[in-house]
Design a protein around this motif. Structure first.
Motif, mmCIF file in Angstrom:
data_model
loop_
_atom_site.group_PDB
_atom_site.id
_atom_site.type_symbol
_atom_site.label_atom_id
_atom_site.label_comp_id
_atom_site.label_asym_id
_atom_site.label_seq_id
_atom_site.Cartn_x
_atom_site.Cartn_y
_atom_site.Cartn_z
ATOM 1 N N TYR A 142 -0.863 41.423 51.372
ATOM 2 C CA TYR A 142 -1.584 42.669 51.115
ATOM 3 C C TYR A 142 -2.795 42.375 50.245
ATOM 4 O O TYR A 142 -2.660 41.978 49.091
ATOM 5 C CB TYR A 142 -0.649 43.684 50.444
ATOM 6 N N LEU A 193 4.062 44.307 46.507
ATOM 7 C CA LEU A 193 4.287 44.786 47.863
ATOM 8 C C LEU A 193 4.940 43.724 48.741
ATOM 9 O O LEU A 193 5.746 44.048 49.627
ATOM 10 C CB LEU A 193 2.979 45.258 48.487
ATOM 11 N N GLU A 194 4.624 42.463 48.520
ATOM 12 C CA GLU A 194 5.255 41.404 49.297
ATOM 13 C C GLU A 194 6.757 41.359 49.014
ATOM 14 O O GLU A 194 7.580 41.215 49.930
ATOM 15 C CB GLU A 194 4.605 40.066 48.976
ATOM 16 N N ALA A 230 8.543 43.910 47.884
ATOM 17 C CA ALA A 230 9.110 45.142 48.433
ATOM 18 C C ALA A 230 9.333 45.004 49.934
ATOM 19 O O ALA A 230 10.342 45.471 50.476
ATOM 20 C CB ALA A 230 8.176 46.312 48.136
ATOM 21 N N ASN A 231 8.396 44.369 50.634
ATOM 22 C CA ASN A 231 8.550 44.146 52.069
ATOM 23 C C ASN A 231 9.745 43.244 52.352
ATOM 24 O O ASN A 231 10.537 43.512 53.266
ATOM 25 C CB ASN A 231 7.268 43.513 52.618
ATOM 26 N N ALA A 289 0.319 49.482 52.009
ATOM 27 C CA ALA A 289 1.215 49.049 53.078
ATOM 28 C C ALA A 289 1.341 50.200 54.075
ATOM 29 O O ALA A 289 2.270 51.007 53.996
ATOM 30 C CB ALA A 289 2.576 48.661 52.510
ATOM 31 N N SER A 332 4.572 39.476 55.254
ATOM 32 C CA SER A 332 3.285 40.187 55.210
ATOM 33 C C SER A 332 2.594 39.962 53.873
ATOM 34 O O SER A 332 3.247 39.780 52.833
ATOM 35 C CB SER A 332 3.501 41.692 55.420
ATOM 36 N N SER A 382 6.058 53.299 53.947
ATOM 37 C CA SER A 382 4.672 53.019 53.582
ATOM 38 C C SER A 382 4.543 53.165 52.066
ATOM 39 O O SER A 382 5.330 53.871 51.434
ATOM 40 C CB SER A 382 3.705 53.964 54.298
ATOM 41 N N LEU A 442 5.845 48.475 55.088
ATOM 42 C CA LEU A 442 6.960 47.709 54.522
ATOM 43 C C LEU A 442 8.158 47.729 55.467
ATOM 44 O O LEU A 442 8.538 48.777 55.982
ATOM 45 C CB LEU A 442 7.370 48.287 53.171
ATOM 46 N N GLY A 443 8.755 46.559 55.672
ATOM 47 C CA GLY A 443 9.983 46.483 56.438
ATOM 48 C C GLY A 443 9.816 46.212 57.917
ATOM 49 O O GLY A 443 10.809 46.251 58.656
ATOM 50 N N LEU A 455 12.469 49.200 43.901
ATOM 51 C CA LEU A 455 11.030 49.083 43.675
ATOM 52 C C LEU A 455 10.670 49.320 42.213
ATOM 53 O O LEU A 455 9.722 48.712 41.702
ATOM 54 C CB LEU A 455 10.274 50.064 44.572
#
Length: 364
Positions: free
Chosen positions: A291, A222-223, A225-226, A258, A289, A240, A283-284, A209
């Motif tokens: 955001y 965040l996308e 990271a997900n 998230a 997903s 989260s 996340l995950g 990250l």
């Protein structure tokens, strides 16, 4: 014999010293340590045999403990076996085998067995004890450095604090930061689980990250990271996070969440805190997903808090009650003094049995 070099007189090494240096230089470092420890074991064994009245059998603990600290997983089991065989040879040489000596022998063999078990577990890491520990400490320090706040322009103050469940150095909560010109990006992340179990996953996730945060536009962080977490084969493979992207020139911000507790903003004109309800899946868990941000502007005197659920979560109570309690405490602790405020808040509130992370940003 003397040798002259650049006007200085030095002692030339003897033939024995040169041979020893060449021999030790020829052997790999692990085998040099093994050779030295075998020599130490032989010396201790000889002393126990010759002067048993002064050197007890427990002296064999010294090479065992040193070997456990410095030998690699391939050399350690063999060294332990050799040491225990040496001990088995020495026991019959004792002048009088009393019950106390018998108990000592049992304890020494038990210690050797424990060291053997630890060497088998250590073989998964592939390095010696001290080096393995130094690697973990280095990784932990990298997490802390990634959460360090970069230098900010005049008029801004920010600080982060981390605490782990039970006070261990490894935690599942962490902070990563990056600054690109006038833009400051901060992510506060809570990996599933607690303490050292979550800390091992946080070691990997924080590096990933931290790299994504400085390399991607805010709307993609965040996308990405997900997507990264979706590819991990973890039993507890979710986390989260809350992401703040802040323009240090204008004060404009965008917050994306998230599955994380809401950020909180203190407006200087009112002196009161309000929550910023950004929404998004953890996340995950869900592939693809997205955001959506909550946007606004921090003006002079405003402050913002990002935190993990360990700061506000209480069993059998709604989390928003914990948020209200934390913000009430923050209002008392930060009145007129934001320097060191993150430390004051995290030490006065939150569960000591849960990992906690807190970030405070203030525009002076």
């Amino acid at each position: 014999m003397t040798a002259y070099r650049e006007g200085r007189v030095t002692l030339a090494p003897s033939l024995g010293q040169r041979f020893e240096s060449a021999l030790l230089g020829f052997l790999p470092r692990e085998f040099r340590m093994l050779a030295l420890l075998l020599a130490l074991t032989a010396t201790v064994g000889l002393l126990i045999w010759r002067v048993a009245d002064f050197v007890p059998l427990t002296a064999m603990v010294v090479p065992l403990v040193l070997a456990n600290l410095v030998l690699g997983p391939r050399q350690l089991p063999w060294f332990v076996v050799v040491t225990l065989l040496t001990l088995a040879v020495l026991v019959p040489q004792q002048p009088d085998i009393t019950p106390r000596i018998a108990v000592t022998v049992v304890i020494l063999f038990g210690l050797g067995f424990i060291i053997l078990l630890s060497s088998f577990r250590r073989s998964r890491l592939g390095v010696a004890g001290l080096r393995g520990e130094s690697m973990l400490v280095d990784l932990r320090d990298r997490i802390l450095r990634q959460g360090g706040i970069p230098e900010l322009p005049a008029g801004w103050y920010a600080a982060s604090e981390l605490r782990s469940a039970g006070g261990t150095p490894f935690a599942g909560d962490f902070v990563v930061t990056a600054r690109q010109g006038d833009r400051l990006d901060v992510a506060v992340v809570d990996v599933s689980g607690k303490g050292e179990g979550a800390g091992t996953r946080a070691l990997l996730l924080s590096g990933a990250l931290g790299g994504l945060l400085g390399a991607l536009p805010p709307e993609e962080f965040l996308e990405a990271a997900n997507d990264f977490l979706m590819r991990q084969d973890w039993e507890e493979g979710f986390a989260s996070a809350v992401h703040l992207s802040l323009d240090l020139a204008s004060g404009a911000y965008a917050i994306r969440s998230a599955g994380h507790p809401p950020a909180a903003l203190r407006v200087a004109g009112t002196g009161r805190w309000s929550v910023l309800e950004a929404e998004g899946p953890v996340l995950g868990l869900i592939d693809g997903s997205t955001y959506e941000p909550v946007v606004g502007t921090m003006r002079r005197g405003d402050a913002m808090l990002l935190y993990t659920d360990g700061m506000v979560e209480t069993p059998h109570r709604d989390i928003m009650l914990g948020v209200d309690k934390m913000l009430g405490r923050a209002e008392q602790l930060l009145r007129g003094e934001f320097e060191g405020g993150a430390k004051r808040i995290i030490e006065s509130i939150g569960s000591r049995n849960d990992d906690r992370a807190l970030l405070l940003v203030h525009r002076r």
